[in-house]
Design a protein around this motif. Sequence first.
Motif, PDB file in Angstrom:
ATOM      1  N   LYS A   1     -64.977 -52.456 -22.964  1.00 41.32           N
ATOM      2  CA  LYS A   1     -65.724 -51.397 -23.671  1.00 41.32           C
ATOM      3  C   LYS A   1     -65.258 -51.369 -25.196  1.00 41.32           C
ATOM      4  N   HIS A   2     -65.932 -51.520 -25.902  1.00 38.26           N
ATOM      5  CA  HIS A   2     -65.598 -51.532 -27.446  1.00 38.26           C
ATOM      6  C   HIS A   2     -65.957 -50.207 -27.993  1.00 38.26           C
TER       7      HIS A   2
ATOM      8  N   THR B   1     -67.432 -47.536 -31.381  1.00 36.91           N
ATOM      9  CA  THR B   1     -68.704 -47.500 -32.084  1.00 36.91           C
ATOM     10  C   THR B   1     -68.679 -48.266 -33.285  1.00 36.91           C
TER      11      THR B   1
ATOM     12  N   GLN C   1     -69.054 -54.396 -32.345  1.00 36.24           N
ATOM     13  CA  GLN C   1     -70.049 -54.944 -31.367  1.00 36.24           C
ATOM     14  C   GLN C   1     -69.717 -56.554 -30.619  1.00 36.24           C
TER      15      GLN C   1
ATOM     16  N   ASN D   1     -74.068 -54.786 -27.173  1.00 35.14           N
ATOM     17  CA  ASN D   1     -73.187 -53.873 -26.697  1.00 35.14           C
ATOM     18  C   ASN D   1     -72.902 -54.125 -25.251  1.00 35.14           C
TER      19      ASN D   1
ATOM     20  N   THR E   1     -76.516 -50.471 -23.944  1.00 34.67           N
ATOM     21  CA  THR E   1     -77.113 -49.158 -24.081  1.00 34.67           C
ATOM     22  C   THR E   1     -78.357 -48.792 -23.781  1.00 34.67           C
TER      23      THR E   1
ATOM     24  N   MET F   1     -69.298 -53.548 -36.596  1.00 30.74           N
ATOM     25  CA  MET F   1     -70.766 -53.457 -36.116  1.00 30.74           C
ATOM     26  C   MET F   1     -71.763 -54.184 -37.089  1.00 30.74           C
TER      27      MET F   1
END
Length: 275
Positions: free
Chosen positions: A206-207, A209, A212, A230, A234, A258
């Motif tokens: 999991k990354h 915010t 990506q 993602n 999402t 991102m």
Amino acid sequence: MEDIKAYIESGILELYVLGDVSAEEKLQVEDMAAKYPAVKAEIAEIEKSMELYAEANAVEPSEHLRNRVLSSLVVNLGDDNNFSKAVTHDDDDNITRLPVTRINSFYKYAFAACLALLLVSIYGLVNLYSKLQDSNTQLTALQQDKQRFANQVNLMDSQLDMYRDTTYKVLRLKGMPKAPTAAMILAWNAVSKKVMVDMQSIKLPKHDTQHQYQLWALVKGKPVDMGVFNAPATDTAGVKEMKSIASADGFAVTLEPMGGSINPTMDQMVVIGTF
């Protein structure tokens, strides 16, 4: 030819019976009913079901309300008797008495009865309207659930088509030293040039915010940007279509800022796979 079965199952006929449609939709339903007996019969069946529902859920007036109405009638009757006694005259030998005309109280009683009936009817209509509103809300929720289910089925069909279509090459990307347990599956179609990522198969760290994952196609040893995604996804899509490419020797995924990068960050590579 119009798909009558799908039209009937769309829920528009129930909303028509409830009066919860626009003027344009009302005209459309009435036009369909005039054209197709099946639509007209379904409307009649819905109306019958609504009537049976109303009868089964009819509300009797409360005991308190019934007592108030009866008490009002008794008081009115007593007032009429007192009024009759008040208009009598004493005997007088020189005066010929005229008979006392009794006040006709029929209209007064009728008005009181009509008022009582009106109050009871209003009470029953309010309760029926409330229940119909609840039924309408439940019907809307069911229609939304039906649409969500249909969307999920379509997504699953798309995912299955990807694996059934022999023009797709399915590639399993395996983890790198940075993430040895990472893995994902994608499919590339050399004919349509489409690249589809199986979002349900993604097993990547999991990354945050600010980052990506970015997919790269390996073309003669050079990386080509295929877009970002993602992890975990999402959205609820079963597959995600990436950028198209005519030829590729393999694919890899790196963790980038991102929005993605122009060139891959090699020390952030998490999975790779080649044909």
